[in-house]
Design a protein around this motif. Structure first.
Motif, PDB file in Angstrom:
ATOM      1  N   GLU A 155      -8.362  -3.469  -7.362  1.00 21.65           N
ATOM      2  CA  GLU A 155      -7.391  -2.380  -7.315  1.00 21.65           C
ATOM      3  C   GLU A 155      -6.149  -2.770  -6.516  1.00 21.65           C
ATOM      4  O   GLU A 155      -5.034  -2.336  -6.820  1.00 21.65           O
ATOM      5  CB  GLU A 155      -8.062  -1.144  -6.729  1.00 21.65           C
ATOM      6  CG  GLU A 155      -9.126  -0.580  -7.654  1.00 21.65           C
ATOM      7  CD  GLU A 155     -10.389  -0.112  -6.958  1.00 21.65           C
ATOM      8  OE1 GLU A 155     -11.431  -0.046  -7.622  1.00 21.65           O
ATOM      9  OE2 GLU A 155     -10.334   0.158  -5.732  1.00 21.65           O
ATOM     10  N   MET A 156      -6.358  -3.600  -5.499  1.00 21.77           N
ATOM     11  CA  MET A 156      -5.219  -4.140  -4.766  1.00 21.77           C
ATOM     12  C   MET A 156      -4.378  -5.029  -5.680  1.00 21.77           C
ATOM     13  O   MET A 156      -3.137  -4.943  -5.688  1.00 21.77           O
ATOM     14  CB  MET A 156      -5.709  -4.942  -3.543  1.00 21.77           C
ATOM     15  CG  MET A 156      -4.602  -5.472  -2.658  1.00 21.77           C
ATOM     16  SD  MET A 156      -5.223  -6.622  -1.411  1.00 21.77           S
ATOM     17  CE  MET A 156      -5.381  -8.121  -2.388  1.00 21.77           C
ATOM     18  N   VAL A 158     -13.415   1.349  -3.163  1.00 21.88           N
ATOM     19  CA  VAL A 158     -12.166   0.615  -2.968  1.00 21.88           C
ATOM     20  C   VAL A 158     -12.474  -0.867  -3.137  1.00 21.88           C
ATOM     21  O   VAL A 158     -13.366  -1.405  -2.465  1.00 21.88           O
ATOM     22  CB  VAL A 158     -11.563   0.881  -1.573  1.00 21.88           C
ATOM     23  CG1 VAL A 158     -10.272   0.090  -1.383  1.00 21.88           C
ATOM     24  CG2 VAL A 158     -11.305   2.378  -1.393  1.00 21.88           C
ATOM     25  N   PRO A 176       0.803  -1.226   0.000  1.00 25.19           N
ATOM     26  CA  PRO A 176       0.000   0.000   0.000  1.00 25.19           C
ATOM     27  C   PRO A 176       0.834   1.274   0.000  1.00 25.19           C
ATOM     28  O   PRO A 176       0.386   2.317  -0.489  1.00 25.19           O
ATOM     29  CB  PRO A 176      -0.815  -0.127   1.294  1.00 25.19           C
ATOM     30  CG  PRO A 176      -0.911  -1.598   1.543  1.00 25.19           C
ATOM     31  CD  PRO A 176       0.394  -2.155   1.080  1.00 25.19           C
ATOM     32  N   ARG A 215      -2.330  -2.896  -8.005  1.00 20.68           N
ATOM     33  CA  ARG A 215      -1.156  -2.344  -7.329  1.00 20.68           C
ATOM     34  C   ARG A 215      -0.072  -3.392  -7.124  1.00 20.68           C
ATOM     35  O   ARG A 215       1.127  -3.113  -7.267  1.00 20.68           O
ATOM     36  CB  ARG A 215      -1.577  -1.752  -5.973  1.00 20.68           C
ATOM     37  CG  ARG A 215      -0.432  -1.413  -5.043  1.00 20.68           C
ATOM     38  CD  ARG A 215      -0.909  -0.812  -3.751  1.00 20.68           C
ATOM     39  NE  ARG A 215      -1.900  -1.573  -3.042  1.00 20.68           N
ATOM     40  CZ  ARG A 215      -1.665  -2.672  -2.329  1.00 20.68           C
ATOM     41  NH1 ARG A 215      -0.441  -3.191  -2.255  1.00 20.68           N
ATOM     42  NH2 ARG A 215      -2.641  -3.289  -1.694  1.00 20.68           N
ATOM     43  N   HIS A 218      -6.230   0.475   1.422  1.00 21.16           N
ATOM     44  CA  HIS A 218      -5.642  -0.727   0.837  1.00 21.16           C
ATOM     45  C   HIS A 218      -5.035  -1.625   1.912  1.00 21.16           C
ATOM     46  O   HIS A 218      -5.091  -2.859   1.804  1.00 21.16           O
ATOM     47  CB  HIS A 218      -4.581  -0.346  -0.196  1.00 21.16           C
ATOM     48  CG  HIS A 218      -5.132  -0.115  -1.560  1.00 21.16           C
ATOM     49  ND1 HIS A 218      -4.653  -0.733  -2.693  1.00 21.16           N
ATOM     50  CD2 HIS A 218      -6.158   0.669  -1.984  1.00 21.16           C
ATOM     51  CE1 HIS A 218      -5.339  -0.335  -3.757  1.00 21.16           C
ATOM     52  NE2 HIS A 218      -6.252   0.517  -3.345  1.00 21.16           N
ATOM     53  N   TYR A 272     -11.064  -5.084  -4.339  1.00 20.49           N
ATOM     54  CA  TYR A 272      -9.988  -6.068  -4.367  1.00 20.49           C
ATOM     55  C   TYR A 272      -9.189  -5.984  -5.668  1.00 20.49           C
ATOM     56  O   TYR A 272      -7.963  -6.133  -5.668  1.00 20.49           O
ATOM     57  CB  TYR A 272     -10.574  -7.474  -4.189  1.00 20.49           C
ATOM     58  CG  TYR A 272      -9.546  -8.570  -4.222  1.00 20.49           C
ATOM     59  CD1 TYR A 272      -8.770  -8.861  -3.105  1.00 20.49           C
ATOM     60  CD2 TYR A 272      -9.349  -9.319  -5.380  1.00 20.49           C
ATOM     61  CE1 TYR A 272      -7.816  -9.862  -3.139  1.00 20.49           C
ATOM     62  CE2 TYR A 272      -8.395 -10.330  -5.422  1.00 20.49           C
ATOM     63  CZ  TYR A 272      -7.634 -10.600  -4.306  1.00 20.49           C
ATOM     64  OH  TYR A 272      -6.690 -11.584  -4.349  1.00 20.49           O
ATOM     65  N   GLN A 290      -6.031  -5.463   2.288  1.00 16.86           N
ATOM     66  CA  GLN A 290      -5.031  -6.512   2.110  1.00 16.86           C
ATOM     67  C   GLN A 290      -4.862  -7.359   3.366  1.00 16.86           C
ATOM     68  O   GLN A 290      -4.540  -8.557   3.287  1.00 16.86           O
ATOM     69  CB  GLN A 290      -3.694  -5.890   1.712  1.00 16.86           C
ATOM     70  CG  GLN A 290      -2.662  -6.915   1.233  1.00 16.86           C
ATOM     71  CD  GLN A 290      -1.515  -6.256   0.490  1.00 16.86           C
ATOM     72  OE1 GLN A 290      -1.676  -5.207  -0.132  1.00 16.86           O
ATOM     73  NE2 GLN A 290      -0.337  -6.867   0.548  1.00 16.86           N
TER      74      GLN A 290
END
Length: 318
Positions: A43-44, A39, A12, A47, A301, A41, A305
């Motif tokens: 998008e995690m 927000v 993050p 990243r 995030h 999953y 996570q």
């Protein structure tokens, strides 16, 4: 404009505020002045590098709400100032302005911008998995893994609205079980050992993967459907023989909104509008449990996570 993005994959902490030019809408696109960004999953995963290394600054964010700020060539049915929820297949939602395909910009009739910030991906996915991949029918029994998450909490309510007779869920902790029960589940079970509590189910929704996915096949009734739409466990893919599916009258189906948005955009829009209609009439509700400023995206995030998230988290942009 202010945005939050990353130029290297990682935890993050790689997310940081950046100044970027306001994008311009192309043909068939709209520019949205973003009020809220959901927000998610996905998008995690973006990243972490599941989509590859960034080329410059990548701005995540697959769903937003806001007002239409400009129309690209050929766009009809929308006007500047219209409040919309929008699905962004290419990301870009963690910003003051974002470009979306007009087909995926949905009018917020009777729905607040705040609620609208968490619907274009989450509710569309929940509806699409149930009505599309799982072919849910009235009277079906359903099990939903990740029952306390943004999609899971919506899917329980949508399943009821579509006529499910019984809705069960699984979660990772007892605290999440207490939270999830408020969304109409008949029972919520701890995921480890869930097969001892359910059997002969018509539909199982699985965003987890790994051993959970394999165990889910074993609880299906004749002609039961396991619908998969994520891999939150981040485990290696399963290698499944096809013959046992035939011998035991079971089906395995998949849902991926990115593929669907490319090959069947009208279907994505239909699922989104159906879900938004349920929200507007009060048949379902969105439970927003966290609202953070845009620059606190790393904190959002980190919660996601670590598996501590409940319901829906939003980033407040403007």
């Amino acid at each position: 404009m202010l945005a939050v993005g990353f130029d290297v994959n990682g935890g993050p902490e790689v997310l940081r505020p950046v100044e970027l030019p306001v994008p311009e809408p192309g043909p068939g696109q709209v520019l949205i002045r973003v009020a809220y960004a959901g927000v998610n999953y996905g998008e995690m995963c973006h990243r972490l590098g599941d989509l590859g290394a960034p080329d410059g600054i990548d701005v995540p964010g697959y769903e937003v709400s806001g007002e239409v700020a400009a129309l690209g060539p050929g766009v009809t049915g929308l006007s500047c100032g219209d409040p919309v929820a929008a699905f962004l297949p290419d990301g870009g939602g963690y910003a003051e302005f974002a470009v979306a395909p007009a087909a995926f910009a949905y009018p917020l009739d009777g729905i607040s911008l705040r609620d609208g910030g968490g619907v274009a991906l989450s509710l569309t996915t929940a509806y699409g998995v149930l009505a599309g991949a799982a072919r849910l029918a009235a009277g079906d029994s359903v099990l939903i893994h990740a029952a306390a998450g943004g999609v899971g909490s919506a899917a329980a309510q949508i399943a009821r609205a579509l006529g499910a007779a019984a809705v069960h869920g699984t979660v990772s902790t007892a605290a999440k079980a207490v939270y999830a029960k408020r969304f109409g589940y008949d029972a919520v079970h701890i995921r480890d050992g869930f097969t001892a509590h359910v059997a002969e189910l018509d539909v199982v929704l699985d965003p987890i993967g790994g051993p959970t996915r394999l165990a889910s096949l074993s609880v299906l009734a004749p002609f039961g459907r396991l619908a998969v739409y994520g891999d939150a466990a981040r485990r290696p893919d399963l290698s499944l023989p096809v013959l046992p599916l035939r011998q035991q009258n079971r089906s395995l189906a998949g849902y991926d909104i990115a593929d669907l948005s490319r090959r069947a955009p009208t279907l994505v829009r239909a699922h989104a509008l159906a879900a938004l209609s349920l929200l507007a009439t009060g048949a379902i509700r969105l439970d927003i449990t966290a609202e953070l400023p845009l620059t606190s995206a790393p904190e959002a995030h980190e919660t996601l996570q670590s598996g501590l998230n409940l319901g829906k988290s939003l980033l407040r942009v403007s």
